[in-house]
Design a protein around this motif. Structure first.
Motif, short mmCIF file in Angstrom:
data_model
loop_
_atom_site.label_atom_id
_atom_site.label_comp_id
_atom_site.label_asym_id
_atom_site.label_seq_id
_atom_site.Cartn_x
_atom_site.Cartn_y
_atom_site.Cartn_z
N VAL A 1 55.44 43.08 27.46
CA VAL A 1 56.38 43.97 26.78
C VAL A 1 56.91 43.29 25.52
O VAL A 1 56.90 42.06 25.40
N GLY A 2 57.38 44.10 24.59
CA GLY A 2 58.00 43.56 23.39
C GLY A 2 57.03 43.02 22.36
O GLY A 2 57.45 42.40 21.38
N GLY A 3 55.72 43.19 22.59
CA GLY A 3 54.73 42.75 21.60
C GLY A 3 54.58 41.25 21.48
O GLY A 3 54.10 40.77 20.45
N VAL A 4 55.00 40.49 22.53
CA VAL A 4 54.86 39.02 22.45
C VAL A 4 53.39 38.61 22.36
O VAL A 4 53.06 37.55 21.83
N ILE A 5 52.50 39.44 22.93
CA ILE A 5 51.07 39.31 22.67
C ILE A 5 50.63 40.67 22.11
O ILE A 5 50.70 41.68 22.81
N PRO A 6 50.22 40.74 20.86
CA PRO A 6 49.82 42.03 20.28
C PRO A 6 48.69 42.68 21.10
O PRO A 6 47.84 41.99 21.67
N ASN A 7 48.70 44.01 21.12
CA ASN A 7 47.73 44.76 21.93
C ASN A 7 46.28 44.38 21.64
O ASN A 7 45.43 44.38 22.53
N GLN A 8 46.00 44.05 20.37
CA GLN A 8 44.60 43.80 20.03
C GLN A 8 44.07 42.52 20.66
O GLN A 8 42.85 42.31 20.72
N PHE A 9 44.99 41.64 21.15
CA PHE A 9 44.53 40.38 21.76
C PHE A 9 44.45 40.44 23.29
O PHE A 9 43.93 39.52 23.91
N ILE A 10 44.95 41.52 23.91
CA ILE A 10 44.91 41.63 25.37
C ILE A 10 43.46 41.63 25.89
O ILE A 10 43.15 40.94 26.87
N PRO A 11 42.53 42.39 25.27
CA PRO A 11 41.14 42.33 25.74
C PRO A 11 40.56 40.92 25.68
O PRO A 11 39.72 40.55 26.50
N SER A 12 41.01 40.11 24.71
CA SER A 12 40.51 38.73 24.61
C SER A 12 41.02 37.89 25.78
O SER A 12 40.29 37.05 26.32
N VAL A 13 42.28 38.13 26.17
CA VAL A 13 42.81 37.43 27.35
C VAL A 13 41.98 37.79 28.58
O VAL A 13 41.57 36.92 29.36
N GLU A 14 41.70 39.09 28.74
CA GLU A 14 40.90 39.53 29.89
C GLU A 14 39.49 38.92 29.84
O GLU A 14 38.94 38.54 30.87
N LYS A 15 38.93 38.83 28.65
CA LYS A 15 37.59 38.23 28.51
C LYS A 15 37.59 36.79 29.01
O LYS A 15 36.67 36.37 29.71
N GLY A 16 38.64 36.01 28.66
CA GLY A 16 38.72 34.63 29.12
C GLY A 16 38.87 34.55 30.63
O GLY A 16 38.24 33.70 31.27
N VAL A 17 39.68 35.45 31.20
CA VAL A 17 39.86 35.47 32.66
C VAL A 17 38.53 35.79 33.34
O VAL A 17 38.13 35.15 34.31
N ARG A 18 37.83 36.78 32.80
CA ARG A 18 36.57 37.19 33.42
C ARG A 18 35.50 36.10 33.31
O ARG A 18 34.57 36.05 34.13
N GLN A 19 35.62 35.22 32.33
CA GLN A 19 34.66 34.12 32.24
C GLN A 19 34.78 33.21 33.45
O GLN A 19 33.78 32.78 34.03
N ILE A 20 36.02 32.93 33.87
CA ILE A 20 36.23 32.12 35.07
C ILE A 20 35.78 32.89 36.31
O ILE A 20 35.19 32.32 37.24
N LEU A 21 36.04 34.20 36.33
CA LEU A 21 35.58 35.01 37.47
C LEU A 21 34.08 34.88 37.67
O LEU A 21 33.59 34.80 38.79
#
Length: 681
Positions: A514-534
């Protein structure tokens, strides 16, 4: 070749355990109806449906065989399915082409594992069913006891429609023209009354005529309620035959022609339109004047005749100049040549309508489970898929000859396109190509085809077990990725929490920022990093499952934040959380059913226990045989087939199916983690 109306077609799959006599029964039916002059021999390799060289060598059906015959003005398409457990998937996958499954039972051995699994598959598909008891003249059989066992296993709806007499040398009709003949068990009068009672229960008007007015009902009056009883599984007729001697074959032909459902009388095929959860059922009709709809239920890659697509027409007509779309393809292909199959023989026909089972050759884009149609109105139509067994047995393979890698890949792709229970996987962690099937024989047959049909020799070894990783407690993770080079830097900071999900629920990614502490355009990149470990694993290099990851906080820099920075931060924050969440390694546990002589029970139970298995129950199968049910880790079944043969003098058989994943013992987890750490150093 005549052009058949849907009302005159019967589509029937013969199913049952190995040695029930399905292929021999096909020969008897073809001989009696004049399609062939004399029955072929399995031992001599002269049967219509077992035409492949490997089938002749093994003296068993290894794939489905398709043929047809005419009887009493009706056209009967027969699909002979294999009965060995290793080829169960090939049998199940063709059930989408028929209205009726005829379950064959060997009178000497009774109800066996594949018999039960094919019954369950037909039941799940909502198909009409009948039971054919074969080898009724075998010495020492007790057909009355077997009938009671059938009713106990499959339901009281299973009722004899004819009865054996004179020690299995004759069969007496109990439905059409019941007489006073003596039978080997029960009586014609009792069997007739029970089956009529069962049929009229689905029709109140007929029930009143029969029960209250005492009126005798003719077979013609009973036809519609008989079909309804079949559709609702309120009646499962039992027939008795000896395929070897021909006893009961005329009576069986009469039942197939006069009582088994045609395409308009069986339960309709479960077509849907749309994808996934949005798919909605659609109604189709065996009407030759409507748009064409057909379903490809079998594909064969013939080295001389090219790819052969075998399909069942459900609606409309197909002729030599029909243009058909394959699935959602935008470009149609012209049929050119249509074939009816008679074993290995392809007989050209001019046209086919609803209910017909036909084939087209040399259409490279055709594929298993595709819907063929002649109008874009039927785009996105699918037939509800049949659930086939999960291929669990594996072999890691490499081409023996350097430079054959592409040749092997092409051959494996063709084999995979034919067989719904054959999978090819690449294990990146172990750098292995793994072929998976339903058993050792299944894979041996495919290896022979690789060598003889595709001319590719391979080296094999046991594959790495398909372990998985998960977590057992919630935890939080954090990572700040900051990298400063000469120019623009990289910055991304991620806070996330993880929690375990129920086994089998898979992975879920939740954006709670919330509050834009991580801009929306970078959320898919966070998920991409998580899925790499998965994918790569966090504990021992195996894929992770059944985890929910929630990103709830972080920081960014207006200049230095980039996709790569947040992918790295997400990956390392997730790894940090996993390390705190008491991760475990999971192993596949399979249900196992062993069929053997009861004298081997002690040895089998002890051996299973030594493989970390547990027995859940056992069941006497008659004739000195027993079925043992249990669960065992898949990792412990390497070499089990030869061990089972040794303990049972070659008589034991077994089937497995995936049950679930559960945590490995601590000692095995440590071994796997240590091996992974050593490989990283």
């Amino acid at each position: 070749m005549p052009d058949y109306n849907a009302e005159d077609i019967r589509n029937i799959a013969l199913a049952g355990h190995s040695d029930a006599g399905k292929t021999t029964l096909v020969e008897a039916l073809l001989t009696t109806t004049g399609v062939i002059v004399e029955p072929g021999s399995i031992e001599k390799g002269t049967t219509v449906c077992d035409f492949d060289a490997l089938e002749k060598e093994h003296l068993h059906s290894l794939d489905v065989g398709i043929t047809s015959f005419d009887a009493q003005g009706k056209h009967v398409n027969l699909i002979d399915t294999p009965g060995l457990p290793d080829f169960l998937g090939r049998g199940i996958s063709v059930l989408s082409a028929v209205e009726t499954t005829a379950i064959l039972i060997n009178a000497r051995t009774g109800i066996e594992p594949v018999t039960q699994r094919m019954w369950k598959a037909a039941e799940d598909r909502n198909l009409c069913r009948m039971i054919i008891v074969n080898k009724i003249d075998a010495e020492g059989v007790n057909l009355g006891e077997l009938t009671a066992q059938i009713q106990d296993t499959f339901g009281a709806e299973c009722l004899p429609i004819d009865l054996p007499a004179d020690g299995g040398k004759r069969v007496i009709d109990c439905f059409f023209q019941p007489g006073p003949d003596a039978t080997d068990f029960s009586s014609v009068e009792e069997a007739h009354s029970r089956i009529i009672d069962q049929v009229v229960e689905v029709d109140e008007e007929l029930m009143e005529l029969y029960l209250e007015q005492g009126e005798e009902l003719a077979p013609e009056q009973l036809h519609a309620p008989f079909e309804k009883a079949l559709r609702e599984a309120h009646l499962i007729p039992i027939c008795f035959v000896s395929a070897q001697t021909g006893t009961g074959i005329p009576e069986l032909l009469n039942i197939l022609a006069r009582l088994m459902p045609n395409p308009s009388e069986g339960n309709p095929p479960p077509y849907v339109k749309g994808e996934g959860a949005d798919a909605e059922p659609v109604s189709i009709s065996p009407d030759p004047e409507r748009h064409t709809l057909a379903h490809v239920f079998k594909v064969i890659n013939d080295p001389f005749r090219g790819k052969l697509g075998i399909f069942r027409i459900h609606q409309g007509r197909v002729t030599g100049d029909t243009q058909l779309f394959i699935g959602d393809a935008r470009k149609a292909f012209k049929v050119n040549h249509l074939f009816r199959l008679h074993g290995n023989e392809q007989i050209e026909v001019k046209a086919g309508g609803p209910g017909d089972i036909l084939a087209v050759a040399r259409v490279e884009d055709i594929r298993f489970d595709a819907v063929l149609h002649d109008s874009h109105d039927e785009d996105h139509y699918h037939l509800h898929p049949i659930e086939c067994p999960v291929p669990l047995f594996g072999l890691a393979i490499t081409p023996t000859k350097h430079g054959d890698e592409q040749k092997l890949t092409d051959a494996l792709h063709k084999l995979e396109s034919e067989d719904p229970c054959f999978r090819v996987e690449h294990n990146a962690a172990a750098n292995e190509t793994v072929m998976r099937g339903l058993g050792e024989l299944h894979l041996r047959v495919l290896l022979r085809r690789l060598a003889e049909q595709f001319h590719v020799e391979v080296d094999t070894k046991p594959p790495s077990i398909a372990y998985r990783e998960t977590i057992t407690t919630p935890a939080e993770g954090h990572h700040r990725h900051k990298k400063q080079t000469g120019g623009a830097g990289q910055f991304g900071e991620v806070y996330l929490r993880i929690e375990p999900r129920e086994r089998g629920q898979g992975f879920e990614f939740v954006d709670a920022v919330v509050g834009g502490v991580i801009p929306n355009q970078f959320i898919p990149s966070v998920e991409k990093g998580v899925r790499q470990i998965l994918q790569e694993g966090a504990v021992a290099g195996y894929p992770m499952q059944d985890i929910r990851a929630t990103v709830y906080d972080g920081k960014y820099h207006p200049v230095d934040s980039k996709d790569i920075a947040f992918a790295t931060a997400g990956k390392k924050a997730f790894q940090d959380a996993v390390d705190k969440a008491k991760p475990v390694i999971l192993e596949p546990i399979v249900k196992i059913r062993i069929l053997a002589q009861d004298s081997a029970m002690g040895d089998l139970a002890g051996d299973l226990s030594g493989r970390r298995g547990r027995i859940s129950g056992s069941e006497a199968k008659g004739l000195g045989r027993i079925a043992i049910d249990g669960e065992v880790p898949l990792a412990e079944l390497e070499g089990y087939e030869s061990r089972l043969k040794s303990m049972t003098g070659g008589e034991g058989t077994y089937t497995i199916e995936l049950s679930h994943y559960e945590a490995v013992p601590a000692s095995i987890q440590k071994q796997l983690q240590d091996a992974f750490q050593r490989s990283e150093d």
